[in-house]
Write a protein that holds these residues in place. Structure first.
Motif, mmCIF file in Angstrom:
data_model
loop_
_atom_site.group_PDB
_atom_site.id
_atom_site.type_symbol
_atom_site.label_atom_id
_atom_site.label_comp_id
_atom_site.label_asym_id
_atom_site.label_seq_id
_atom_site.Cartn_x
_atom_site.Cartn_y
_atom_site.Cartn_z
ATOM 1 N N GLN A 20 -6.570 64.481 32.484
ATOM 2 C CA GLN A 20 -7.092 63.541 31.427
ATOM 3 C C GLN A 20 -5.908 62.821 30.702
ATOM 4 O OE1 GLN A 20 -8.959 66.330 29.038
ATOM 5 N NE2 GLN A 20 -10.643 66.863 30.288
ATOM 6 N N VAL A 21 -6.222 61.452 30.447
ATOM 7 C CA VAL A 21 -5.412 60.413 29.566
ATOM 8 C C VAL A 21 -5.648 60.856 28.117
ATOM 9 C CG1 VAL A 21 -4.544 58.242 29.251
ATOM 10 C CG2 VAL A 21 -5.208 59.091 31.605
ATOM 11 N N VAL A 22 -4.787 61.301 27.469
ATOM 12 C CA VAL A 22 -5.062 61.209 25.821
ATOM 13 C C VAL A 22 -4.519 60.065 25.427
ATOM 14 C CG1 VAL A 22 -4.207 62.842 23.935
ATOM 15 C CG2 VAL A 22 -4.843 63.882 26.256
ATOM 16 N N LEU A 23 -5.282 59.474 24.292
ATOM 17 C CA LEU A 23 -4.913 58.513 23.668
ATOM 18 C C LEU A 23 -4.724 58.827 22.263
ATOM 19 C CD1 LEU A 23 -6.968 57.270 25.994
ATOM 20 C CD2 LEU A 23 -6.649 55.216 24.757
ATOM 21 N N ALA A 35 -12.432 61.604 33.505
ATOM 22 C CA ALA A 35 -13.105 61.071 34.876
ATOM 23 C C ALA A 35 -14.029 62.197 35.535
ATOM 24 C CB ALA A 35 -12.074 60.772 35.686
ATOM 25 N N PRO A 36 -15.251 62.246 34.987
ATOM 26 C CA PRO A 36 -16.183 63.422 35.759
ATOM 27 C C PRO A 36 -16.280 63.171 37.007
ATOM 28 C CG PRO A 36 -17.259 61.968 33.740
ATOM 29 C CD PRO A 36 -15.666 61.294 34.054
ATOM 30 N N LEU A 37 -16.119 64.256 37.569
ATOM 31 C CA LEU A 37 -16.183 64.434 39.141
ATOM 32 C C LEU A 37 -17.331 63.793 39.821
ATOM 33 C CD1 LEU A 37 -14.686 68.126 39.804
ATOM 34 C CD2 LEU A 37 -13.710 65.879 40.202
ATOM 35 N N PHE A 38 -16.853 63.043 40.917
ATOM 36 C CA PHE A 38 -17.952 62.264 41.884
ATOM 37 C C PHE A 38 -18.861 61.574 41.015
ATOM 38 C CE2 PHE A 38 -16.995 66.517 43.753
ATOM 39 C CZ PHE A 38 -16.181 66.219 44.653
ATOM 40 N N GLN A 39 -18.687 60.991 39.824
ATOM 41 C CA GLN A 39 -19.680 60.106 39.281
ATOM 42 C C GLN A 39 -18.874 58.710 39.086
ATOM 43 O OE1 GLN A 39 -20.694 61.573 35.325
ATOM 44 N NE2 GLN A 39 -21.225 63.496 36.038
ATOM 45 N N GLY A 40 -17.716 58.400 39.502
ATOM 46 C CA GLY A 40 -17.196 56.954 39.709
ATOM 47 C C GLY A 40 -17.244 56.307 38.283
ATOM 48 N N LYS A 41 -17.120 57.125 37.234
ATOM 49 C CA LYS A 41 -17.086 56.476 35.902
ATOM 50 C C LYS A 41 -15.775 57.167 35.094
ATOM 51 C CE LYS A 41 -20.753 58.997 33.793
ATOM 52 N NZ LYS A 41 -21.942 59.182 33.150
ATOM 53 N N TYR A 42 -15.697 56.727 33.736
ATOM 54 C CA TYR A 42 -14.639 56.919 32.878
ATOM 55 C C TYR A 42 -15.400 56.960 31.637
ATOM 56 C CZ TYR A 42 -11.655 56.266 37.001
ATOM 57 O OH TYR A 42 -11.084 56.391 38.118
ATOM 58 N N VAL A 43 -15.015 58.163 30.773
ATOM 59 C CA VAL A 43 -15.681 58.178 29.571
ATOM 60 C C VAL A 43 -14.473 58.526 28.443
ATOM 61 C CG1 VAL A 43 -17.978 58.909 30.311
ATOM 62 C CG2 VAL A 43 -16.003 60.699 29.919
ATOM 63 N N LEU A 44 -14.510 57.768 27.325
ATOM 64 C CA LEU A 44 -13.664 58.145 26.265
ATOM 65 C C LEU A 44 -14.484 58.831 25.252
ATOM 66 C CD1 LEU A 44 -10.791 57.218 25.490
ATOM 67 C CD2 LEU A 44 -11.749 55.494 24.167
ATOM 68 N N GLU A 45 -13.760 59.910 24.964
ATOM 69 C CA GLU A 45 -14.314 60.770 23.873
ATOM 70 C C GLU A 45 -13.435 61.045 22.921
ATOM 71 O OE1 GLU A 45 -15.238 64.548 25.966
ATOM 72 O OE2 GLU A 45 -16.935 63.680 26.939
ATOM 73 N N THR A 90 -7.489 52.323 34.381
ATOM 74 C CA THR A 90 -6.265 51.789 35.238
ATOM 75 C C THR A 90 -5.208 52.509 35.775
ATOM 76 O OG1 THR A 90 -6.933 49.742 34.731
ATOM 77 C CG2 THR A 90 -5.165 49.557 36.247
ATOM 78 N N TYR A 91 -4.560 53.245 34.802
ATOM 79 C CA TYR A 91 -3.413 54.084 34.934
ATOM 80 C C TYR A 91 -3.738 55.293 35.720
ATOM 81 C CZ TYR A 91 0.047 57.561 33.656
ATOM 82 O OH TYR A 91 1.139 58.560 33.930
ATOM 83 N N TYR A 92 -4.940 56.060 35.364
ATOM 84 C CA TYR A 92 -5.626 56.962 35.932
ATOM 85 C C TYR A 92 -5.686 56.622 37.550
ATOM 86 C CZ TYR A 92 -8.533 61.188 36.973
ATOM 87 O OH TYR A 92 -8.985 62.204 37.443
ATOM 88 N N ILE A 93 -6.641 55.814 37.771
ATOM 89 C CA ILE A 93 -6.812 55.264 39.103
ATOM 90 C C ILE A 93 -5.567 55.244 40.030
ATOM 91 C CG2 ILE A 93 -7.753 53.564 40.690
ATOM 92 C CD1 ILE A 93 -9.934 52.764 38.304
ATOM 93 N N ALA A 94 -4.540 54.397 39.332
ATOM 94 C CA ALA A 94 -3.192 54.255 40.006
ATOM 95 C C ALA A 94 -2.541 55.423 40.373
ATOM 96 C CB ALA A 94 -2.388 53.253 39.037
ATOM 97 N N THR A 95 -2.469 56.355 39.432
ATOM 98 C CA THR A 95 -1.850 57.634 39.511
ATOM 99 C C THR A 95 -2.592 58.571 40.422
ATOM 100 O OG1 THR A 95 -1.277 57.587 37.203
ATOM 101 C CG2 THR A 95 -1.111 59.746 38.211
ATOM 102 N N MET A 96 -3.896 58.575 40.348
ATOM 103 C CA MET A 96 -4.543 59.559 41.433
ATOM 104 C C MET A 96 -4.596 58.903 42.798
ATOM 105 S SD MET A 96 -5.344 62.086 39.770
ATOM 106 C CE MET A 96 -4.562 62.362 38.349
ATOM 107 N N SER A 97 -4.424 57.740 43.031
ATOM 108 C CA SER A 97 -4.322 57.203 44.442
ATOM 109 C C SER A 97 -3.011 56.987 44.925
ATOM 110 C CB SER A 97 -4.897 55.624 44.373
ATOM 111 O OG SER A 97 -4.085 54.862 43.544
ATOM 112 N N GLY A 98 -1.946 57.425 44.075
ATOM 113 C CA GLY A 98 -0.746 57.733 44.713
ATOM 114 C C GLY A 98 -0.003 56.320 44.856
#
Length: 104
Positions: A20-23, A35-45, A90-98
């Motif tokens: 998870q990305v901590v802000l 990033a909940p698994l298999f949901q294709g979205k990101y949530v900020l809590e 965007t950072y999460y997507i880039a990191t997880m995609s390699g």
């Protein structure tokens, strides 16, 4: 990563062991981008686990970038927080995609 203005740190983004990305905003408010698994979205809590902002990315093949549909509660009308969440997603997507594998 840190967001600074005139040498003062406004926010920082770190990735925790749960993926998870901590802000941390002004070292007083902490939010978690998940990033909940298999949901294709990101949530900020917030710290209480309450949903503040939801990001639904759509990939554009021609421009090779993401566009986000953003929904949020009235309490999250802070543009800075919305932009931090987009950057974190965007950072999460880039990191997880390699995409950043060659930079480490």
């Amino acid at each position: 990563m840190a967001v600074t203005k005139d040498g003062a740190e406004l926010a920082s983004l770190t990735m925790n062991w749960l993926g998870q990305v901590v802000l941390m905003v002004r070292q007083t408010q902490e939010y978690v981008l998940k990033a909940p698994l298999f949901q294709g979205k990101y949530v900020l809590e917030n710290q209480d686990g309450e949903l503040i902002i939801q990001y639904d990315p759509t990939f554009n093949c021609r421009q090779f970038n993401y566009k986000y549909d953003i929904s949020y509660k009235a309490a999250a009308e802070n543009n800075f927080l919305v932009l931090l969440g987009v950057y974190g997603a965007t950072y999460y997507i880039a990191t997880m995609s390699g995409a950043t594998a060659g930079l480490i």
